[in-house]
Design an enzyme around this catalytic site. Structure first.
Site, PDB file in Angstrom:
ATOM      1  N   SER A 258      -0.276   2.272   3.548  1.00  0.00           N
ATOM      2  CA  SER A 258      -0.230   3.347   3.094  1.00  0.00           C
ATOM      3  C   SER A 258       1.132   3.514   1.855  1.00  0.00           C
ATOM      4  O   SER A 258       0.923   2.557   0.950  1.00  0.00           O
ATOM      5  CB  SER A 258       0.017   4.557   3.991  1.00  0.00           C
ATOM      6  OG  SER A 258       0.073   5.969   3.173  1.00  0.00           O
ATOM      7  N   ASP A 318     -11.086   7.916   3.769  1.00  0.00           N
ATOM      8  CA  ASP A 318      -9.687   8.172   3.810  1.00  0.00           C
ATOM      9  C   ASP A 318      -9.002   8.743   2.311  1.00  0.00           C
ATOM     10  O   ASP A 318      -9.097   8.231   1.281  1.00  0.00           O
ATOM     11  CB  ASP A 318      -8.984   6.734   3.904  1.00  0.00           C
ATOM     12  CG  ASP A 318      -7.356   6.807   4.218  1.00  0.00           C
ATOM     13  OD1 ASP A 318      -6.893   7.979   3.851  1.00  0.00           O
ATOM     14  OD2 ASP A 318      -6.724   5.870   4.588  1.00  0.00           O
ATOM     15  N   HIS A 369      -7.209   7.449   8.394  1.00  0.00           N
ATOM     16  CA  HIS A 369      -6.086   6.554   7.679  1.00  0.00           C
ATOM     17  C   HIS A 369      -5.315   5.968   8.680  1.00  0.00           C
ATOM     18  O   HIS A 369      -4.129   5.200   8.446  1.00  0.00           O
ATOM     19  CB  HIS A 369      -5.165   7.800   7.080  1.00  0.00           C
ATOM     20  CG  HIS A 369      -4.250   7.086   6.105  1.00  0.00           C
ATOM     21  ND1 HIS A 369      -4.365   6.392   5.181  1.00  0.00           N
ATOM     22  CD2 HIS A 369      -2.667   7.019   6.376  1.00  0.00           C
ATOM     23  CE1 HIS A 369      -3.211   6.112   4.635  1.00  0.00           C
ATOM     24  NE2 HIS A 369      -2.216   6.315   5.169  1.00  0.00           N
TER      25      HIS A 369
END
Length: 420
Positions: A258, A318, A369
């Site tokens: 991320s 996601d 995620h």
């Protein structure tokens, strides 16, 4: 910028001229022709990876290796994902701890403490980053100031014994994702700003997300550590390691989840733009897990010109991978008939090759995620997908009575405190 950059680099480096599926019995690329099996990398003959590591690192942009996914590439993606997972495992979130928001362990014992004692790598440096100085009036102040540096990841190198297996000396840099509130706020600073990382050629057309750039370049504004910026720490250590192993074959591998994948891509671009990798002699590869867009089309094109290789592992469910630039992105810049909008240079664009996976849990949407879910699916330890299509998922979601409320709360928590 130019004078401060000289302090980051101790010695100059000499410049030299899609959906996861099963593989068929043999998958051939120019230098790779391996029988498929479920073996782990540890059980593979060392010569396989040593002989084909450049293609595994993206020499040919993973042509014929992604769809279907080659087992050796899969094993390497999982391996680098485990290095990223170690960042979360080692990050101290106990407000009562003297190591709060730092690593729980010493460098010499960190990998062993998180279960990676047999990884064949040694940690050489911890990396810290400072979030932008943004006032958060709705959040209670904690024991750590917004302007203090937090542990964000680490640098490691493959040991002498591991070199034979890998076929080269591997320098690994890993980054965790968002954990603290200031980092979460930095993620929401979605305006584009010129990167200007090369003092000799600012390239104003190359733009990146302001919050990510701030995390990468901001100095600590307290006396607790007296650290330079995340960027300065990284360039200094990477330059040192390249010089140390200058007579060996070396690779630079960057992995992040991320927000961490965004920092990793900025670092990869920075290394290549400054020529620290010997003008391309040393391959620079990014393995991104659930990463958002980082910059505009100018940034994407420049990364491609510099030979930065990026493999993005993306869950189709996601939402983070679709940000920023949910509307104005690489898919929007051209109109029907080839007309290009005048604001195309301000559109966000993903960089690299995409490896699509598919997982979803109705009772806990935040798993879409989760780094552990990404790694688990690649290992074959999760079912994919859980339900046949989005329509059926939606029906089950709302038919579950109060279940949707819990799911909504989980998704809100994902976006608010785990934007990673």
């Amino acid at each position: 910028m130019a004078s401060s950059l000289l302090h980051c680099i101790p010695n100059p480096i000499p410049n030299s001229p899609t959906l996861l599926s099963h593989s068929p019995p043999h998958l051939k690329s120019s230098n790779l022709s391996f029988p498929v099996s479920s073996r782990s990398r540890a059980a593979s003959p060392p010569s396989q990876l040593a002989a084909g590591w450049r293609e595994i690192q993206g020499l040919n942009n993973w042509e014929n290796l992604v769809e279907p996914l080659h087992p050796l590439l899969r094993d390497e993606i999982v391996r680098y994902g485990e290095f990223v997972a170690a960042c979360y495992e080692a990050f101290d979130l106990d407000p009562g701890s003297r190591r709060y928001l730092n690593c729980k362990y010493r460098k010499s014992s960190m990998l062993e403490s998180v279960g990676l004692a047999e990884s064949g790598y040694e940690v050489t440096k911890y990396i810290y980053a400072t979030a932008p100085d943004i006032s958060l009036p709705t959040i209670q102040p904690g024991p750590c100031s917004n302007t203090e540096a937090r542990w964000i990841g680490y640098v490691a190198t493959s040991s002498d014994s591991e070199v034979a297996t890998l076929g080269r000396r591997d320098i690994v840099i890993t980054f965790r994702g968002t954990v603290t509130n200031p980092e979460w706020m930095a993620n929401l600073m979605s305006s584009l700003t010129p990167a200007r990382l090369d003092p000799h050629d600012p390239r104003p057309e190359v733009k990146v997300e302001e919050g990510f750039l701030s995390l990468y370049t901001s100095d600590e504004r307290s006396d607790k550590f007296g650290l330079g910026s995340c960027r300065c720490q990284l360039l200094s250590e990477i330059s040192r390691l390249i010089n140390k192993h200058r007579d060996e074959e070396v690779s630079i591998t960057i992995a992040g989840h991320s927000m961490g994948s965004s920092l990793g891509l900025l670092l990869a671009y920075d290394i290549a733009e400054l020529g620290l990798n010997g003008a391309g002699k040393i391959p620079v590869t990014v393995f991104s897990f659930g990463g958002p867009r980082v910059g505009n089309t100018g940034f994407k094109e420049r990364c491609e010109e510099l030979g930065v290789r990026v493999l993005r592992v993306v869950n189709v469910n996601d939402p983070i991978t679709k940000m920023p630039g949910v509307v104005f992105n690489e898919n929007f810049k051209r109109f029907r008939g080839g007309f290009e909008f005048p604001w195309s240079c301000s559109c966000y664009a993903h960089v690299g090759v995409e490896l699509l996976v598919d997982f979803f849990k109705m009772h806990n949407p935040s798993c879409v995620h989760d780094l552990g879910s990404y790694i688990g699916l690649l290992r074959g330890q999760m079912k994919s997908p859980e339900s046949p299509n989005l329509v059926d998922r939606a029906k089950g979601f709302f038919a579950g009575g109060g279940e949707w409320r819990e799911a909504a709360v989980n998704m809100f928590n994902l976006v608010r405190s785990q934007w990673t």
